[in-house]
Structures are given as C-alpha cells and as structure tokens.
Design a protein around this motif. Structure first.
Motif, mmCIF file in Angstrom:
data_model
loop_
_atom_site.group_PDB
_atom_site.id
_atom_site.type_symbol
_atom_site.label_atom_id
_atom_site.label_comp_id
_atom_site.label_asym_id
_atom_site.label_seq_id
_atom_site.Cartn_x
_atom_site.Cartn_y
_atom_site.Cartn_z
ATOM 1 N N VAL A 130 51.711 35.316 -25.763
ATOM 2 C CA VAL A 130 52.844 36.226 -24.794
ATOM 3 C C VAL A 130 54.298 35.970 -25.284
ATOM 4 O O VAL A 130 55.008 37.108 -25.261
ATOM 5 C CB VAL A 130 52.856 35.879 -23.315
ATOM 6 C CG1 VAL A 130 53.749 36.631 -22.655
ATOM 7 C CG2 VAL A 130 51.308 36.354 -22.797
ATOM 8 N N TYR A 131 54.518 34.884 -26.167
ATOM 9 C CA TYR A 131 55.905 34.703 -26.332
ATOM 10 C C TYR A 131 56.392 35.640 -27.221
ATOM 11 O O TYR A 131 57.747 36.352 -27.120
ATOM 12 C CB TYR A 131 56.170 33.327 -26.774
ATOM 13 C CG TYR A 131 57.660 32.642 -26.928
ATOM 14 C CD1 TYR A 131 58.386 32.623 -25.819
ATOM 15 C CD2 TYR A 131 58.288 32.484 -28.127
ATOM 16 C CE1 TYR A 131 59.485 32.255 -25.943
ATOM 17 C CE2 TYR A 131 59.344 31.942 -28.141
ATOM 18 C CZ TYR A 131 60.275 31.968 -27.107
ATOM 19 O OH TYR A 131 61.318 31.505 -27.043
ATOM 20 N N PRO A 132 55.893 36.065 -28.352
ATOM 21 C CA PRO A 132 56.449 37.227 -29.125
ATOM 22 C C PRO A 132 56.562 38.489 -28.501
ATOM 23 O O PRO A 132 57.796 38.966 -28.950
ATOM 24 C CB PRO A 132 55.671 37.413 -30.276
ATOM 25 C CG PRO A 132 54.627 35.910 -30.248
ATOM 26 C CD PRO A 132 54.355 35.400 -28.657
ATOM 27 N N TYR A 133 55.810 38.857 -27.538
ATOM 28 C CA TYR A 133 55.975 40.122 -26.827
ATOM 29 C C TYR A 133 57.274 39.920 -26.110
ATOM 30 O O TYR A 133 58.130 40.809 -25.658
ATOM 31 C CB TYR A 133 54.951 40.511 -26.231
ATOM 32 C CG TYR A 133 53.775 40.713 -27.055
ATOM 33 C CD1 TYR A 133 53.430 41.816 -27.653
ATOM 34 C CD2 TYR A 133 52.482 39.862 -27.434
ATOM 35 C CE1 TYR A 133 52.392 42.397 -28.704
ATOM 36 C CE2 TYR A 133 51.676 40.288 -28.049
ATOM 37 C CZ TYR A 133 51.586 41.354 -28.789
ATOM 38 O OH TYR A 133 50.506 41.623 -29.617
ATOM 39 N N PHE A 134 57.439 38.951 -25.444
ATOM 40 C CA PHE A 134 58.810 38.396 -24.520
ATOM 41 C C PHE A 134 59.772 38.734 -25.513
ATOM 42 O O PHE A 134 61.036 39.472 -25.112
ATOM 43 C CB PHE A 134 58.413 37.067 -23.821
ATOM 44 C CG PHE A 134 59.809 36.609 -23.196
ATOM 45 C CD1 PHE A 134 60.137 37.640 -21.946
ATOM 46 C CD2 PHE A 134 60.396 35.820 -23.466
ATOM 47 C CE1 PHE A 134 61.203 37.142 -21.274
ATOM 48 C CE2 PHE A 134 61.911 35.439 -22.972
ATOM 49 C CZ PHE A 134 62.081 35.946 -21.826
ATOM 50 N N ARG A 135 59.986 37.955 -26.447
ATOM 51 C CA ARG A 135 61.129 38.128 -27.396
ATOM 52 C C ARG A 135 61.391 39.528 -27.851
ATOM 53 O O ARG A 135 62.423 40.048 -27.776
ATOM 54 C CB ARG A 135 60.762 37.212 -28.701
ATOM 55 C CG ARG A 135 60.884 35.789 -28.445
ATOM 56 C CD ARG A 135 60.479 34.981 -29.576
ATOM 57 N NE ARG A 135 61.248 35.143 -30.727
ATOM 58 C CZ ARG A 135 61.728 34.368 -31.663
ATOM 59 N NH1 ARG A 135 61.588 33.039 -31.313
ATOM 60 N NH2 ARG A 135 62.373 34.810 -32.608
ATOM 61 N N ALA A 136 60.479 40.293 -28.163
ATOM 62 C CA ALA A 136 60.620 41.659 -28.836
ATOM 63 C C ALA A 136 61.075 42.404 -27.560
ATOM 64 O O ALA A 136 62.067 43.335 -27.894
ATOM 65 C CB ALA A 136 59.059 42.023 -29.343
ATOM 66 N N THR A 137 60.712 42.497 -26.347
ATOM 67 C CA THR A 137 61.051 43.143 -25.154
ATOM 68 C C THR A 137 62.499 42.603 -24.957
ATOM 69 O O THR A 137 63.276 43.692 -24.717
ATOM 70 C CB THR A 137 60.096 42.679 -23.847
ATOM 71 O OG1 THR A 137 58.586 43.081 -24.304
ATOM 72 C CG2 THR A 137 60.747 43.650 -22.837
#
Length: 70
Positions: free
Chosen positions: A26-33
C-alpha cells in the motif's frame, strides 16, 4: 487455499501478513496519492521516508470477522 475458511486464519497470522506484506504493498500508492494531492494544491511535495521492514510495526490490529457458517 480455496477451501480455507476465514475463521481458520489466526489473528497472529493476519498481523504478521500486514506487517511484512500488506503495508509495503500500500505504501507506494499512498506516496503517489500524497504527491498528486500536493501537486493539485500547488504546495511543496512532502518528502516521505524510505520504510524498511521492521520500521513500522502494527501489533494492535483489531480483526473484525464476518459471521461465517462452520
């Protein structure tokens, strides 16, 4: 695995899965968002740290299970 019932999986296994796998998925999607939101608001992009396994630990996860037939 297809015959595995949700109630057969221990809470400790779910917590370990979240600590070792789910958080890092989930972390990469959180960073991108977060980056996209900062861009949309025209504010400086926050710098998030690199997270390695063991840096984040979730030991108090409350697992809510649906009612299942046994």
């Amino acid at each position: 695995m297809k015959d595995l019932n949700e109630s057969d999986v221990d809470d400790a296994v779910l917590t370990e899965f979240f600590n070792k796998v789910a958080f890092f998925l989930v972390y990469p999607y959180f960073r991108a968002t977060l980056t996209q939101m900062a861009g949309n608001m025209e504010v400086p992009i926050p710098v998030l740290p690199v997270v390695q396994q063991g840096d984040a630990a979730f030991s108090d996860i409350e697992v809510k299970r649906p009612e299942t037939k046994k």
